[in-house]
Scaffold this motif. Structure first.
Motif, short mmCIF file in Angstrom:
data_model
loop_
_atom_site.label_atom_id
_atom_site.label_comp_id
_atom_site.label_asym_id
_atom_site.label_seq_id
_atom_site.Cartn_x
_atom_site.Cartn_y
_atom_site.Cartn_z
N ALA A 136 -16.66 -20.90 -11.59
CA ALA A 136 -15.55 -20.49 -10.73
C ALA A 136 -14.27 -20.39 -11.53
O ALA A 136 -14.12 -21.03 -12.58
CB ALA A 136 -15.38 -21.49 -9.58
N ILE A 137 -13.34 -19.58 -11.05
CA ILE A 137 -11.99 -19.54 -11.61
C ILE A 137 -11.28 -20.81 -11.20
O ILE A 137 -11.25 -21.16 -10.02
CB ILE A 137 -11.24 -18.29 -11.11
CG1 ILE A 137 -11.93 -17.02 -11.63
CG2 ILE A 137 -9.78 -18.32 -11.56
CD1 ILE A 137 -11.36 -15.73 -11.06
N LYS A 138 -10.71 -21.53 -12.15
CA LYS A 138 -10.11 -22.83 -11.89
C LYS A 138 -8.78 -22.71 -11.14
O LYS A 138 -8.06 -21.72 -11.31
CB LYS A 138 -9.89 -23.57 -13.22
CG LYS A 138 -11.17 -23.93 -13.95
CD LYS A 138 -10.90 -24.43 -15.35
CE LYS A 138 -10.08 -25.71 -15.38
NZ LYS A 138 -9.93 -26.24 -16.75
N PRO A 139 -8.44 -23.72 -10.34
CA PRO A 139 -7.14 -23.73 -9.64
C PRO A 139 -5.97 -23.88 -10.61
O PRO A 139 -6.15 -24.17 -11.79
CB PRO A 139 -7.24 -24.95 -8.73
CG PRO A 139 -8.70 -25.24 -8.60
CD PRO A 139 -9.30 -24.82 -9.92
N GLN A 140 -4.76 -23.66 -10.08
CA GLN A 140 -3.48 -23.85 -10.76
C GLN A 140 -3.21 -22.82 -11.86
O GLN A 140 -2.30 -23.00 -12.66
CB GLN A 140 -3.38 -25.26 -11.34
CG GLN A 140 -3.46 -26.36 -10.29
CD GLN A 140 -3.32 -27.74 -10.86
OE1 GLN A 140 -3.41 -27.95 -12.08
NE2 GLN A 140 -3.08 -28.72 -9.99
N GLN A 141 -3.98 -21.74 -11.88
CA GLN A 141 -3.73 -20.69 -12.86
C GLN A 141 -2.85 -19.60 -12.26
O GLN A 141 -2.99 -19.23 -11.10
CB GLN A 141 -5.05 -20.10 -13.35
CG GLN A 141 -5.90 -21.14 -14.08
CD GLN A 141 -7.14 -20.51 -14.67
OE1 GLN A 141 -7.09 -19.88 -15.73
NE2 GLN A 141 -8.25 -20.67 -13.99
N LYS A 142 -1.94 -19.10 -13.06
CA LYS A 142 -0.97 -18.10 -12.61
C LYS A 142 -1.45 -16.69 -12.92
O LYS A 142 -2.14 -16.45 -13.91
CB LYS A 142 0.39 -18.34 -13.29
CG LYS A 142 0.94 -19.77 -13.15
CD LYS A 142 1.30 -20.12 -11.74
CE LYS A 142 2.15 -21.39 -11.65
NZ LYS A 142 1.47 -22.57 -12.19
N PHE A 143 -1.05 -15.76 -12.08
CA PHE A 143 -1.35 -14.34 -12.31
C PHE A 143 -0.34 -13.49 -11.56
O PHE A 143 0.39 -13.98 -10.69
CB PHE A 143 -2.79 -14.01 -11.90
CG PHE A 143 -3.09 -14.24 -10.44
CD1 PHE A 143 -3.02 -13.20 -9.51
CD2 PHE A 143 -3.45 -15.50 -9.97
CE1 PHE A 143 -3.31 -13.41 -8.17
CE2 PHE A 143 -3.74 -15.72 -8.64
CZ PHE A 143 -3.67 -14.68 -7.74
N GLN A 144 -0.29 -12.21 -11.89
CA GLN A 144 0.61 -11.26 -11.25
C GLN A 144 -0.20 -10.23 -10.47
O GLN A 144 -1.21 -9.73 -10.98
CB GLN A 144 1.46 -10.53 -12.29
CG GLN A 144 2.44 -11.40 -13.06
CD GLN A 144 3.70 -11.61 -12.27
OE1 GLN A 144 4.09 -12.72 -11.97
NE2 GLN A 144 4.38 -10.52 -11.96
N VAL A 145 0.23 -9.93 -9.27
CA VAL A 145 -0.34 -8.81 -8.51
C VAL A 145 0.72 -7.73 -8.41
O VAL A 145 1.84 -7.98 -7.95
CB VAL A 145 -0.80 -9.26 -7.11
CG1 VAL A 145 -1.25 -8.05 -6.29
CG2 VAL A 145 -1.93 -10.28 -7.21
N ILE A 146 0.37 -6.54 -8.87
CA ILE A 146 1.32 -5.43 -8.93
C ILE A 146 0.82 -4.29 -8.04
O ILE A 146 -0.34 -3.86 -8.17
CB ILE A 146 1.49 -4.92 -10.37
CG1 ILE A 146 1.96 -6.07 -11.28
CG2 ILE A 146 2.49 -3.77 -10.42
CD1 ILE A 146 1.90 -5.74 -12.75
N PHE A 147 1.67 -3.83 -7.14
CA PHE A 147 1.35 -2.68 -6.29
C PHE A 147 2.12 -1.47 -6.81
O PHE A 147 3.33 -1.56 -7.07
CB PHE A 147 1.75 -2.95 -4.84
CG PHE A 147 0.95 -4.03 -4.19
CD1 PHE A 147 -0.29 -3.77 -3.63
CD2 PHE A 147 1.43 -5.33 -4.16
CE1 PHE A 147 -1.02 -4.77 -3.03
CE2 PHE A 147 0.70 -6.35 -3.56
CZ PHE A 147 -0.54 -6.06 -3.00
N ARG A 148 1.43 -0.36 -6.97
CA ARG A 148 2.06 0.90 -7.41
C ARG A 148 1.83 1.97 -6.34
O ARG A 148 0.73 2.07 -5.79
CB ARG A 148 1.49 1.34 -8.75
CG ARG A 148 1.83 0.40 -9.90
CD ARG A 148 1.59 1.07 -11.23
NE ARG A 148 2.03 0.26 -12.34
CZ ARG A 148 1.24 -0.38 -13.19
NH1 ARG A 148 -0.07 -0.30 -13.03
NH2 ARG A 148 1.72 -1.09 -14.18
N TYR A 149 2.85 2.78 -6.08
CA TYR A 149 2.75 3.80 -5.05
C TYR A 149 3.84 4.85 -5.27
O TYR A 149 4.87 4.58 -5.88
CB TYR A 149 2.89 3.17 -3.66
CG TYR A 149 4.11 2.28 -3.53
CD1 TYR A 149 5.33 2.78 -3.07
CD2 TYR A 149 4.05 0.94 -3.90
CE1 TYR A 149 6.44 1.97 -2.99
CE2 TYR A 149 5.16 0.12 -3.81
CZ TYR A 149 6.35 0.64 -3.36
OH TYR A 149 7.46 -0.15 -3.29
#
Length: 307
Positions: free
Chosen positions: A112-125
């Motif tokens: 599984a992907i471990k908790p407390q990890q940071k990431f960015q979600v980017i929406f383009r339109y």
């Protein structure tokens, strides 16, 4: 091309995979898929054709509407994996409270992907529909991060994530109500510390009926164990023909209409958010819940054990 960025964090272990089922993979398509699911659930629309027409304008289809009006990109420095127990209420030893004196064989370990990890979600339109603006897109993503999860066991607290820019000083139930009101004005009301659907909907699909927020737990592990144990106890109760928490029998498949996610409400505090959806039964099933606006005894038992 316009874009919006959201800093996010994994809250609970995420059993999310791509083509390789043995290696966790965070896919942008999973974000869009769950956003589409919760968009439908918020609408509580009796006219399925009308809802689908609007949905296709936003998310795209294989026909006239074509591609989605926005794209999703997930960026990170790489996700760390480890093996997590998908059934945390089972201990794997002779002292397992659910398995008595027999050795517990129901521990299910998976990467599984471990908790407390940071990431960015980017929406383009380039241009969104007139009835689904940038603010609607923002509200839908924030609501999705609160109510939903990604990957296996997401209806039982796994795969939860948070938008880090969300204010923590406001009560979670109030934030949810504000987001719902923006996305579907007049559909819901906040009463008795729960959000309830007040719009009449006769459609046979999983729309939101009620949302409740539970007490604070000290750790994610503690909360996931409580959710797992509550699910086990309710599912293996006396009434084997009650499918109100879902079933995976060979001839009957029904996803649980009671969806549990996990939110971080403060420093070291985690709360369950329980969304009760309309129980959409497959057409070949004979059983139907007679009073959809009320919880079944099994649903009530499950939710009370967590809340």
């Amino acid at each position: 091309m316009k874009k919006m960025e959201f800093p996010c964090e994994v809250i609970t272990p995420m059993f999310l995979y791509g083509a390789d089922k043995n290696c966790p993979e965070f896919r942008a398509a999973s974000i869009k898929g769950i956003m589409r699911y919760w968009w439908r659930a918020v609408q509580a629309e009796s006219d399925i054709g009308k809802m689908k027409e609007k949905e296709d304008r936003i998310f795209g289809d294989s026909g006239n509407e074509g591609k989605s009006k926005f794209s999703v990109v997930v960026k990170s420095e790489g996700f760390e994996h480890d093996r997590q127990n998908m059934l945390p209420h089972h201990t794997g030893d002779r002292n397992c409270p659910l398995c008595g004196n027999d050795k517990c064989k129901k521990v299910v370990l998976a990467k599984a992907i471990k908790p407390q990890q940071k990431f960015q979600v980017i929406f383009r339109y380039r241009q969104l529909p007139s009835d689904f603006t940038e603010e609607h897109l923002k509200a839908l993503f924030k609501l999705t991060s609160i109510l939903g999860g990604l990957g296996k066991r997401s209806r039982r607290g796994f795969g939860s994530f948070a938008v880090l820019s969300e204010p923590k000083e406001r009560e979670i139930i109030t934030r949810i109500k504000d987001l719902l009101e923006f996305l579907a004005p007049g559909n819901f009301e906040l009463r008795d510390n729960a959000i309830k659907l007040i719009k009449t909907c006769n459609a046979d699909y999983p729309f939101i009926r009620k949302i409740e927020v539970g007490k604070a737990y000290r750790t994610v592990d503690e909360l996931l164990r409580i959710i797992g144990k509550a699910s086990h106890n309710a599912a293996y109760g006396k009434n084997k023909e009650d499918f109100s928490l879902g079933t995976a029998r060979a001839s009957i498949r029904l996803a649980s209409p009671v969806y549990v996610s996990v939110v971080k409400s403060g420093e070291g505090e985690y709360r369950p958010v329980i969304t009760t959806l309309n129980m959409a039964l497959q057409r070949h099933m004979q059983q139907r819940q007679q009073e959809q606006e009320k919880d079944t005894p099994k649903q009530k038992q499950f939710k009370e054990a967590i809340l």
